[in-house]
Design a protein around this motif. Structure first.
Motif, mmCIF file in Angstrom:
data_model
loop_
_atom_site.group_PDB
_atom_site.id
_atom_site.type_symbol
_atom_site.label_atom_id
_atom_site.label_comp_id
_atom_site.label_asym_id
_atom_site.label_seq_id
_atom_site.Cartn_x
_atom_site.Cartn_y
_atom_site.Cartn_z
ATOM 1 N N ARG A 1 40.570 -28.108 -32.748
ATOM 2 C CA ARG A 1 40.744 -27.073 -31.315
ATOM 3 C C ARG A 1 38.912 -26.801 -30.358
ATOM 4 N NH1 ARG A 1 45.876 -27.249 -31.646
ATOM 5 N NH2 ARG A 1 45.770 -24.981 -30.990
ATOM 6 N N VAL A 2 39.921 -26.676 -29.244
ATOM 7 C CA VAL A 2 39.491 -26.374 -27.755
ATOM 8 C C VAL A 2 39.337 -24.596 -28.257
ATOM 9 C CG1 VAL A 2 39.028 -26.448 -25.571
ATOM 10 C CG2 VAL A 2 39.504 -28.089 -27.317
ATOM 11 N N TYR A 3 38.344 -23.692 -28.076
ATOM 12 C CA TYR A 3 38.426 -22.265 -27.559
ATOM 13 C C TYR A 3 37.486 -22.074 -26.439
ATOM 14 C CZ TYR A 3 39.712 -22.665 -32.551
ATOM 15 O OH TYR A 3 40.497 -22.959 -33.502
ATOM 16 N N ALA A 4 38.073 -20.277 -26.074
ATOM 17 C CA ALA A 4 37.544 -20.250 -24.597
ATOM 18 C C ALA A 4 36.944 -18.678 -25.745
ATOM 19 C CB ALA A 4 38.225 -20.229 -23.557
ATOM 20 N N HIS A 5 35.865 -18.328 -24.907
ATOM 21 C CA HIS A 5 34.746 -17.326 -25.671
ATOM 22 C C HIS A 5 35.677 -15.536 -24.341
ATOM 23 C CE1 HIS A 5 32.002 -18.490 -27.888
ATOM 24 N NE2 HIS A 5 32.520 -19.860 -27.348
ATOM 25 N N ARG B 1 44.717 -20.193 -14.496
ATOM 26 C CA ARG B 1 45.774 -18.459 -14.154
ATOM 27 C C ARG B 1 45.354 -17.548 -15.446
ATOM 28 N NH1 ARG B 1 49.711 -22.407 -13.683
ATOM 29 N NH2 ARG B 1 50.895 -22.391 -15.270
ATOM 30 N N GLY B 2 44.349 -18.162 -16.426
ATOM 31 C CA GLY B 2 43.919 -16.851 -17.149
ATOM 32 C C GLY B 2 45.841 -16.421 -18.200
ATOM 33 N N VAL B 3 45.115 -16.122 -19.089
ATOM 34 C CA VAL B 3 45.970 -15.110 -19.583
ATOM 35 C C VAL B 3 46.390 -13.677 -19.774
ATOM 36 C CG1 VAL B 3 45.398 -17.111 -21.349
ATOM 37 C CG2 VAL B 3 44.579 -14.863 -21.857
ATOM 38 N N SER B 4 47.035 -13.201 -20.921
ATOM 39 C CA SER B 4 47.679 -11.783 -20.487
ATOM 40 C C SER B 4 47.978 -11.965 -22.626
ATOM 41 C CB SER B 4 49.258 -11.081 -19.787
ATOM 42 O OG SER B 4 49.020 -10.413 -20.325
ATOM 43 N N LEU B 5 46.668 -10.884 -23.454
ATOM 44 C CA LEU B 5 46.765 -11.075 -24.690
ATOM 45 C C LEU B 5 47.579 -9.366 -25.202
ATOM 46 C CD1 LEU B 5 43.638 -13.082 -24.584
ATOM 47 C CD2 LEU B 5 46.392 -13.939 -24.961
ATOM 48 N N ALA B 6 47.999 -9.478 -26.245
ATOM 49 C CA ALA B 6 48.666 -8.147 -26.779
ATOM 50 C C ALA B 6 47.562 -7.482 -27.435
ATOM 51 C CB ALA B 6 50.307 -8.505 -27.607
ATOM 52 N N THR B 7 47.437 -6.393 -27.330
ATOM 53 C CA THR B 7 46.558 -5.752 -28.152
ATOM 54 C C THR B 7 46.597 -4.197 -27.966
ATOM 55 O OG1 THR B 7 43.952 -4.845 -28.407
ATOM 56 C CG2 THR B 7 44.821 -5.243 -25.650
ATOM 57 N N GLY C 1 40.999 -14.216 -17.362
ATOM 58 C CA GLY C 1 40.778 -15.194 -16.669
ATOM 59 C C GLY C 1 39.622 -16.562 -16.597
ATOM 60 N N PRO C 2 39.780 -17.375 -16.809
ATOM 61 C CA PRO C 2 38.472 -18.052 -16.246
ATOM 62 C C PRO C 2 36.661 -17.687 -15.789
ATOM 63 C CG PRO C 2 39.919 -19.329 -15.564
ATOM 64 C CD PRO C 2 40.331 -18.386 -15.685
ATOM 65 N N ARG C 3 36.248 -17.852 -15.861
ATOM 66 C CA ARG C 3 34.734 -17.227 -15.299
ATOM 67 C C ARG C 3 34.840 -18.360 -14.215
ATOM 68 N NH1 ARG C 3 29.273 -15.557 -18.372
ATOM 69 N NH2 ARG C 3 30.982 -13.197 -18.744
ATOM 70 N N PRO C 4 34.861 -18.815 -13.269
ATOM 71 C CA PRO C 4 33.947 -19.330 -12.176
ATOM 72 C C PRO C 4 33.324 -20.179 -12.762
ATOM 73 C CG PRO C 4 34.554 -17.785 -11.058
ATOM 74 C CD PRO C 4 34.337 -17.144 -12.285
ATOM 75 N N GLY C 5 33.328 -21.770 -12.618
ATOM 76 C CA GLY C 5 32.260 -22.514 -13.417
ATOM 77 C C GLY C 5 31.903 -21.767 -14.091
ATOM 78 N N PRO D 1 34.577 -22.173 -17.259
ATOM 79 C CA PRO D 1 35.870 -22.029 -18.182
ATOM 80 C C PRO D 1 35.819 -21.996 -19.450
ATOM 81 C CG PRO D 1 35.239 -24.569 -17.670
ATOM 82 C CD PRO D 1 34.416 -23.956 -17.064
ATOM 83 N N ARG D 2 34.861 -22.283 -20.151
ATOM 84 C CA ARG D 2 34.737 -21.935 -21.882
ATOM 85 C C ARG D 2 34.566 -20.322 -22.568
ATOM 86 N NH1 ARG D 2 29.470 -24.293 -23.332
ATOM 87 N NH2 ARG D 2 29.254 -23.673 -21.065
ATOM 88 N N ARG D 3 34.458 -19.683 -20.962
ATOM 89 C CA ARG D 3 34.556 -18.074 -20.564
ATOM 90 C C ARG D 3 35.588 -17.459 -20.323
ATOM 91 N NH1 ARG D 3 29.855 -16.907 -23.589
ATOM 92 N NH2 ARG D 3 28.485 -18.035 -23.291
ATOM 93 N N PHE D 4 36.436 -16.791 -21.007
ATOM 94 C CA PHE D 4 37.779 -15.608 -20.334
ATOM 95 C C PHE D 4 36.792 -14.738 -19.875
ATOM 96 C CE2 PHE D 4 41.502 -18.319 -20.204
ATOM 97 C CZ PHE D 4 41.126 -19.565 -20.227
ATOM 98 N N ASP D 5 36.828 -13.408 -18.698
ATOM 99 C CA ASP D 5 36.192 -12.352 -18.249
ATOM 100 C C ASP D 5 37.927 -12.143 -17.897
ATOM 101 O OD1 ASP D 5 33.707 -13.378 -18.005
ATOM 102 O OD2 ASP D 5 34.210 -14.383 -16.033
ATOM 103 N N TRP D 6 37.382 -10.433 -18.629
ATOM 104 C CA TRP D 6 38.368 -9.158 -18.753
ATOM 105 C C TRP D 6 38.648 -8.933 -17.055
ATOM 106 C CZ3 TRP D 6 37.485 -3.432 -18.366
ATOM 107 C CH2 TRP D 6 39.063 -3.252 -18.385
ATOM 108 N N ARG D 7 40.286 -8.707 -17.487
ATOM 109 C CA ARG D 7 40.641 -8.781 -15.945
ATOM 110 C C ARG D 7 41.430 -7.323 -16.080
ATOM 111 N NH1 ARG D 7 37.574 -12.298 -14.163
ATOM 112 N NH2 ARG D 7 38.638 -14.497 -13.551
ATOM 113 N N GLY D 8 41.471 -6.648 -17.057
ATOM 114 C CA GLY D 8 41.645 -5.326 -16.837
ATOM 115 C C GLY D 8 42.696 -5.384 -18.151
ATOM 116 N N ASP D 9 43.737 -4.022 -18.259
ATOM 117 C CA ASP D 9 44.927 -3.655 -19.471
ATOM 118 C C ASP D 9 45.903 -3.113 -18.186
ATOM 119 O OD1 ASP D 9 42.818 -4.540 -20.602
ATOM 120 O OD2 ASP D 9 42.840 -2.238 -21.371
ATOM 121 N N MET D 10 46.805 -3.585 -18.513
ATOM 122 C CA MET D 10 48.429 -3.499 -18.177
ATOM 123 C C MET D 10 49.070 -2.501 -19.306
ATOM 124 S SD MET D 10 49.469 -6.788 -17.794
ATOM 125 C CE MET D 10 47.912 -7.390 -17.251
ATOM 126 N N PRO D 11 50.223 -1.974 -19.280
ATOM 127 C CA PRO D 11 51.484 -1.710 -20.362
ATOM 128 C C PRO D 11 51.786 -2.865 -21.000
ATOM 129 C CG PRO D 11 51.528 -0.696 -18.353
ATOM 130 C CD PRO D 11 50.725 -1.458 -18.010
#
Length: 88
Positions: free
Chosen positions: A25-29, A52-58, A72-76, A78-88
């Motif tokens: 399997r392939v994983y992003a941190h 495009r990134g992901v929206s994850l339930a938490t 969303g993926p970190r520029p340069g 793609p093995r790291r997805f950086d937090w963009r914020g929270d939403m309801p």
């Protein structure tokens, strides 16, 4: 062991009895935010979906149960997805 240490190296959405990554399997941190340190299985996402990134339930984010955290993926790197914020 605190909550942060407990979650490191675990896969987002995995069963608590089998939290680790699986071979083949392939994983992003996930970096930052409430899911910091978790791995996200991106094996079945297309390149466009990964971009495009992901929206994850938490329940750990700003909005508690029912909330979501955007990553969303970190520029340069793609093995790291950086937090963009929270939403309801």
């Amino acid at each position: 062991m605190d909550e942060v240490e407990f979650m490191r190296g675990r896969v987002y959405g995995a069963d608590h009895d089998d939290p680790g990554p699986r071979a083949g399997r392939v994983y992003a941190h996930l970096v930052g935010g409430p899911l910091d340190g978790l791995l996200l299985d991106v094996t079945d996402l297309t390149e466009g979906e990964r971009g495009r990134g992901v929206s994850l339930a938490t329940a750990l984010g700003r909005y508690g149960a029912g909330g979501r955290s955007a990553y969303g993926p970190r520029p340069g790197d793609p093995r790291r997805f950086d937090w963009r914020g929270d939403m309801p």
